[in-house]
Write a protein that holds these residues in place. Sequence first.
Motif, mmCIF file in Angstrom:
data_model
loop_
_atom_site.group_PDB
_atom_site.id
_atom_site.type_symbol
_atom_site.label_atom_id
_atom_site.label_comp_id
_atom_site.label_asym_id
_atom_site.label_seq_id
_atom_site.Cartn_x
_atom_site.Cartn_y
_atom_site.Cartn_z
ATOM 1 N N LYS A 184 69.899 127.721 28.708
ATOM 2 C CA LYS A 184 69.877 126.645 29.698
ATOM 3 C C LYS A 184 68.499 126.018 29.793
ATOM 4 O O LYS A 184 68.353 124.778 29.842
ATOM 5 C CB LYS A 184 70.307 127.176 31.070
ATOM 6 C CG LYS A 184 71.787 127.441 31.205
ATOM 7 C CD LYS A 184 72.140 128.074 32.539
ATOM 8 C CE LYS A 184 71.893 127.139 33.694
ATOM 9 N NZ LYS A 184 72.369 127.719 34.968
ATOM 10 N N LYS A 185 67.476 126.854 29.830
ATOM 11 C CA LYS A 185 66.108 126.354 29.924
ATOM 12 C C LYS A 185 65.766 125.476 28.728
ATOM 13 O O LYS A 185 65.196 124.381 28.885
ATOM 14 C CB LYS A 185 65.136 127.527 30.015
ATOM 15 C CG LYS A 185 63.670 127.117 30.119
ATOM 16 C CD LYS A 185 62.766 128.345 30.205
ATOM 17 C CE LYS A 185 61.297 127.942 30.278
ATOM 18 N NZ LYS A 185 60.405 129.137 30.344
ATOM 19 N N LYS A 205 67.800 122.132 28.794
ATOM 20 C CA LYS A 205 67.283 121.216 29.812
ATOM 21 C C LYS A 205 65.987 120.576 29.349
ATOM 22 O O LYS A 205 65.773 119.370 29.544
ATOM 23 C CB LYS A 205 67.065 121.971 31.133
ATOM 24 C CG LYS A 205 68.344 122.318 31.872
ATOM 25 C CD LYS A 205 68.029 123.013 33.186
ATOM 26 C CE LYS A 205 69.287 123.333 33.968
ATOM 27 N NZ LYS A 205 68.977 123.982 35.268
ATOM 28 N N ASP A 230 72.448 118.594 32.069
ATOM 29 C CA ASP A 230 72.695 118.777 33.493
ATOM 30 C C ASP A 230 73.293 120.146 33.787
ATOM 31 O O ASP A 230 74.008 120.730 32.962
ATOM 32 C CB ASP A 230 73.654 117.675 33.982
ATOM 33 C CG ASP A 230 73.826 117.688 35.483
ATOM 34 O OD1 ASP A 230 74.789 118.338 35.960
ATOM 35 O OD2 ASP A 230 73.019 117.066 36.187
ATOM 36 N N ASP A 231 73.014 120.672 34.989
ATOM 37 C CA ASP A 231 73.558 121.979 35.390
ATOM 38 C C ASP A 231 75.079 122.014 35.323
ATOM 39 O O ASP A 231 75.680 123.061 35.028
ATOM 40 C CB ASP A 231 73.106 122.331 36.808
ATOM 41 C CG ASP A 231 71.713 122.949 36.845
ATOM 42 O OD1 ASP A 231 71.335 123.612 35.857
ATOM 43 O OD2 ASP A 231 71.004 122.759 37.848
ATOM 44 N N ASN A 232 75.720 120.893 35.630
ATOM 45 C CA ASN A 232 77.182 120.858 35.630
ATOM 46 C C ASN A 232 77.766 121.116 34.247
ATOM 47 O O ASN A 232 78.898 121.594 34.126
ATOM 48 C CB ASN A 232 77.689 119.509 36.156
ATOM 49 C CG ASN A 232 77.490 119.371 37.653
ATOM 50 O OD1 ASN A 232 77.535 120.362 38.387
ATOM 51 N ND2 ASN A 232 77.254 118.161 38.116
ATOM 52 N N LYS A 268 78.005 124.819 34.179
ATOM 53 C CA LYS A 268 78.961 125.300 35.173
ATOM 54 C C LYS A 268 80.398 125.127 34.687
ATOM 55 O O LYS A 268 81.251 125.988 34.916
ATOM 56 C CB LYS A 268 78.755 124.560 36.497
ATOM 57 C CG LYS A 268 77.469 124.935 37.223
ATOM 58 C CD LYS A 268 77.313 124.134 38.509
ATOM 59 C CE LYS A 268 76.017 124.499 39.215
ATOM 60 N NZ LYS A 268 75.809 123.694 40.453
#
Length: 216
Positions: free
Chosen positions: A75-76, A79, A85-87, A90
């Motif tokens: 994730k890092k 990004k 995006d976080d979504n 998710k």
Amino acid sequence: MGIFSKLFSRKDEDKKVGGMEDYMTLVRVYFQAALASQLGITNLAMLPDLRVFKTSLHVPTVNNRLGIGEKAQVKKMMKNIYDTDDNFFKEIDASIRKNCQKLQDVNTYLIQFQNFTQDLMMLMGNLMKFKLRLPNFMKKTLYKLTAQTVDDIFNKNDFSDASVLKTVVGLRHFNTRLKFSQQWVTDFTFQVLMLAKKEPRPSDEAVEKAKQKMGK
């Protein structure tokens, strides 16, 4: 050179950091890390991309559970490199929770996702065609065109080409199980298309290569 060229024994020395191959690799690693975390998988041999990622970058295991620390690291990186995006993450987690309750579900799920993404990229390339030739400074316009094409795939029923309609029906069938939103599909597709446009080859071949890489 791509950040994973050496790690994954690639010889494409001219690849730029953060290119399409790196993106596809990170997506695969995230899926495998999420599966490990969800199902408590401890055998890295089952998750080849995750194994190379973890051992090569020396990602520590968190709370004696494979997948947690690796997900955070991917994730890092995504990004930082792609402004993901976080979504995006998710929805992957939610899809895996819904579809993978036991180890036997993993292969079926991964095959469904592989078929979905392969057919999606093939169809997007066919439907958008010349629109993909828009210059990069028209990024917002290309995003809107991508979103509209995805909307057509999800909602339009009057395609004149029978083969297109057959692929659309198949994609909708896959996604009733995968449960990705139109927004997720749009963002994923747009990212792949933008990276494909930067590859040193015609757009059609780049999109085809992206489709094949996703199916690894």
